[in-house]
Design an enzyme around this catalytic site. Structure first.
Site: not given
Length: 251
Positions: A146, A61-62, A181, A82, A150
């Site tokens: 979101y 997990d990042v 994606t 990413n 970003k």
């Protein structure tokens, strides 16, 4: 074309989508080693096996600080920050738990990845790209978490560019619009559109027709080529920039 000859590249969210497409491009252009990070262990290992270079797989997990503290990033020259998740809900019904879930992966995870990459590049220089989104530049209803994550990623890249420049570390962001994606699977309205149109392909086409002057969404491979440019020596004087790749959506 071997413009990444002997490169050692770190890529998060590497099992699919833009991450996998970028790994494929870098491997084809001479990268010596790819350090691939994702939570989807089987998919990540299956994908890594297809690449024609040395691979180091990190399943995790990042957002896990301990994972980054223990990760061997020796020799990293390039990085694609990413990993991310999608979400869509109006502010007045958005649960704080969901807000934190999105911000944790998309922003906290980006920070920890960026920090680890910059530390690994210290003394040798390198190039980093953060995957942002046009959602961080153009407001739309229903994407508060979101979009906020970003927008923060874009500013994080700019700050990192200023901090990294004296150490010869270039940092840029890319802000795609719609891309075909798997991230869309986490967005409720997309699932509704799939049911209405009969397939994901038809749903993507419908959204592309409605949202972009070019009448389509991007392919992950197209975004990967643009990331490769930003990572390459062809962009040697480019840092602190955000490349918008949205088919005209934000015009």
């Amino acid at each position: 074309m071997n413009d990444f000859e002997n490169a050692v590249a770190l890529i998060t969210g590497a099992a699919s989508g833009i991450g996998a497409a970028t790994a494929t491009v870098l491997a084809a252009r001479g990268a010596r080693k790819l350090i691939l990070v994702d939570q989807q262990e089987d998919r990540l290992r299956d994908f890594a096996f297809t690449l024609p270079c040395e691979r180091q797989v990190i399943v995790g997990d990042v957002t896990d600080e301990a994972m980054w503290a223990n990760a061997d990033l020796t020799g990293v020259t390039h990085a694609l920050v990413n990993a991310g998740i999608g979400a869509g809900e109006p502010i007045d019904t958005l649960r704080f738990e969901e807000w934190r879930r999105v911000l944790s992966v998309n922003l906290d995870g980006a920070f920890l990845t960026l920090q680890a990459a910059m530390r690994a590049m210290k003394g040798n220089g390198g190039a980093i790209v953060l995957t942002a989104s046009v959602a961080g530049l153009k407001a739309e209803p229903g994407i508060a978490a979101y979009a906020a994550s970003k927008a923060a990623v874009i500013q994080l890249a700019k700050v990192a560019a200023k901090e990294g420049a004296p150490a010869r570390i270039r940092v840029n962001a890319i802000a795609p619009g719609g891309v075909e994606t798997a991230i869309w699977s986490g967005v409720p309205f997309f699932q509704t559109l799939v049911e209405k149109t009969g397939s994901e392909e038809a749903a993507f086409q419908a959204m592309g027709n409605a949202a972009t002057p070019m009448g389509r969404f991007a392919r992950a491979e197209e975004i990967a080529e643009q990331i490769a440019f930003l990572l390459s020596d062809k962009a040697a004087f480019v840092t602190g920039s955000c490349l918008v790749s949205d088919g005209g959506y934000s015009l």
